[in-house]
Design a protein around this motif. Sequence first.
Motif, PDB file in Angstrom:
ATOM      1  N   UNK A 184       0.845  -1.204   0.000  1.00 35.58           N
ATOM      2  CA  UNK A 184       0.000   0.000   0.000  1.00 35.58           C
ATOM      3  C   UNK A 184       0.874   1.245   0.000  1.00 35.58           C
ATOM      4  N   UNK A 185       1.906   1.225   0.825  1.00 35.81           N
ATOM      5  CA  UNK A 185       2.805   2.374   0.913  1.00 35.81           C
ATOM      6  C   UNK A 185       3.524   2.616  -0.417  1.00 35.81           C
ATOM      7  N   UNK A 186       3.890   1.536  -1.092  1.00 37.36           N
ATOM      8  CA  UNK A 186       4.613   1.682  -2.357  1.00 37.36           C
ATOM      9  C   UNK A 186       3.722   2.067  -3.529  1.00 37.36           C
ATOM     10  N   UNK A 187       2.425   1.881  -3.372  1.00 35.19           N
ATOM     11  CA  UNK A 187       1.515   2.331  -4.426  1.00 35.19           C
ATOM     12  C   UNK A 187       1.527   3.857  -4.553  1.00 35.19           C
ATOM     13  N   UNK A 188       1.800   4.542  -3.464  1.00 33.89           N
ATOM     14  CA  UNK A 188       1.693   6.011  -3.488  1.00 33.89           C
ATOM     15  C   UNK A 188       2.677   6.639  -4.479  1.00 33.89           C
ATOM     16  N   UNK A 189       3.983   6.349  -4.368  1.00 33.41           N
ATOM     17  CA  UNK A 189       4.888   6.933  -5.369  1.00 33.41           C
ATOM     18  C   UNK A 189       4.596   6.450  -6.787  1.00 33.41           C
ATOM     19  N   UNK A 190       3.965   5.294  -6.933  1.00 34.13           N
ATOM     20  CA  UNK A 190       3.626   4.838  -8.289  1.00 34.13           C
ATOM     21  C   UNK A 190       2.506   5.701  -8.882  1.00 34.13           C
ATOM     22  N   UNK A 191       1.525   6.012  -8.042  1.00 32.34           N
ATOM     23  CA  UNK A 191       0.436   6.899  -8.501  1.00 32.34           C
ATOM     24  C   UNK A 191       1.015   8.283  -8.819  1.00 32.34           C
ATOM     25  N   UNK A 192       1.878   8.764  -7.928  1.00 35.12           N
ATOM     26  CA  UNK A 192       2.445  10.104  -8.124  1.00 35.12           C
ATOM     27  C   UNK A 192       3.286  10.159  -9.396  1.00 35.12           C
ATOM     28  N   UNK A 193       4.070   9.106  -9.632  1.00 38.12           N
ATOM     29  CA  UNK A 193       4.930   9.103 -10.805  1.00 38.12           C
ATOM     30  C   UNK A 193       4.092   9.128 -12.086  1.00 38.12           C
ATOM     31  N   UNK A 194       3.037   8.325 -12.091  1.00 39.54           N
ATOM     32  CA  UNK A 194       2.224   8.252 -13.307  1.00 39.54           C
ATOM     33  C   UNK A 194       1.502   9.570 -13.604  1.00 39.54           C
ATOM     34  N   UNK A 195       1.023  10.231 -12.575  1.00 35.96           N
ATOM     35  CA  UNK A 195       0.142  11.377 -12.820  1.00 35.96           C
ATOM     36  C   UNK A 195       0.759  12.746 -12.543  1.00 35.96           C
ATOM     37  N   UNK A 196       1.938  12.776 -11.905  1.00 32.66           N
ATOM     38  CA  UNK A 196       2.471  14.089 -11.522  1.00 32.66           C
ATOM     39  C   UNK A 196       3.918  14.333 -11.937  1.00 32.66           C
ATOM     40  N   UNK A 197       4.546  13.344 -12.606  1.00 32.40           N
ATOM     41  CA  UNK A 197       5.996  13.490 -12.819  1.00 32.40           C
ATOM     42  C   UNK A 197       6.369  14.657 -13.729  1.00 32.40           C
ATOM     43  N   UNK A 198       5.391  15.190 -14.483  1.00 32.24           N
ATOM     44  CA  UNK A 198       5.711  16.350 -15.328  1.00 32.24           C
ATOM     45  C   UNK A 198       5.333  17.677 -14.666  1.00 32.24           C
ATOM     46  N   UNK A 199       4.919  17.621 -13.408  1.00 26.46           N
ATOM     47  CA  UNK A 199       4.488  18.863 -12.751  1.00 26.46           C
ATOM     48  C   UNK A 199       5.673  19.557 -12.080  1.00 26.46           C
ATOM     49  N   UNK A 200       5.637  20.885 -12.054  1.00 31.51           N
ATOM     50  CA  UNK A 200       6.746  21.600 -11.394  1.00 31.51           C
ATOM     51  C   UNK A 200       6.833  21.278  -9.895  1.00 31.51           C
ATOM     52  N   UNK A 201       5.736  20.845  -9.312  1.00 31.02           N
ATOM     53  CA  UNK A 201       5.726  20.578  -7.871  1.00 31.02           C
ATOM     54  C   UNK A 201       5.921  19.090  -7.543  1.00 31.02           C
ATOM     55  N   UNK A 202       6.351  18.297  -8.540  1.00 34.28           N
ATOM     56  CA  UNK A 202       6.496  16.839  -8.317  1.00 34.28           C
ATOM     57  C   UNK A 202       7.461  16.509  -7.162  1.00 34.28           C
TER      58      UNK A 202
END
Length: 345
Positions: free
Chosen positions: A128-146
């Motif tokens: 569960x804990x490792x799912x979080x950075x996976x979600x963030x990487x998929x949907x936020x990695x191009x954001x300035x605040x990533x």
Amino acid sequence: MGSMVDTKAVFRQIYGDLKRELLQDPAFDFTPESRQWIDTMLDYNVPGGKLNRGLSVVDSFKLLKAGRDLTSDELFQSCALGWCIEWLQAYFLVLDDIMDNSHTRRGQPCWFRNPKVGLIATNDGIILRNHIPRILKRHFNDKPYYVDLLDLFNEVEFQTASGQLLDLITTHEGEKDLSKYTLPVYRRIVQYKTAYYSFYLPVACALLMSGGNLDNFVDVKNILVEMGTYFQVQDDFLDCFGDPEFIGKIGTDIEDFKCSWLVVKALERANDAQKTLLSENYGKTDPECVAKVKALYKDLSLEGVFADYESESYEKLIGSIEAQPSKEVQEVLKSFLHKIYKRQK
Ligand code: GPP
Ligand code: MG
Ligand code: MG
Ligand code: MG
């Protein structure tokens, strides 16, 4: 208008999208059994709560936009961030229930209590804990605040685990000593174990999405930590006085010798005989001992003490919120406070 209902419906729908992505994660070559396990484990542990933390990201972001409509991307992203917090919460709760030896959660047996699960639950917590950075990487990695987002989740997880450490070592079996249970000790535990992830994190996520720099919101953080402390006092009160059917969990704080707000207040008010009764009965699994502690709480009118604390905290919080320069920030904080004021679950 049904906009609250709509937000919740959209939010729930996005859970399905995120789950589907995780079950197709190309970084792992799933077997049918492992995919089914994760699917079941997620449905059991992630979406079944009140969703207050997750929805607060969306609500806060909307308020920070000051009435301007969200684009569909912004709506999706604020929901995805909200779900990251719900994932974090699921991870904490799966492990907390093992550590607290709890029985039920959200109206069902704690995950590890299922015969097929047991201590596999610890690894599920890690997943569960490792799912979080996976979600963030998929949907936020191009954001300035990533990077700020990753850093925020890491910092808050560290604070929470440190708070959990305090909660656990303060409670240490074998050296039961109630004299260490004071209000400052209590406040320190709950600030770290609950307030940062439950209150600061949702608002900080919304601030980052709106382009804010978190260094400029120290006052907001302090107010949210205070609100989180109030929330954990409610949690402790409900552990003893709430209806298990309604709150979805059976209290274990008395049995677990927890540094609960109730025992701190009881110790402040007890005479010597009552203190002896407490030290003889607190922290025992025997239902008769638990009943004696609860009867003492009633004799000391802790329900009334709690009601007074609740209105005082509310007034204080409203005061600090109204001293905030930004109207939008005031709205964010007030809307969060109104979600929890006088909550019954
Ligand atoms: C709530 O305490 C605190 C947490 C759930 C944080 C757990 C942190 C970990 C690093 C595992 P609680 O035990 O009073 O919550 P509840 O009453 O819901 O069990
Ligand atoms: Mg706990
Ligand atoms: Mg617990
Ligand atoms: Mg509790």
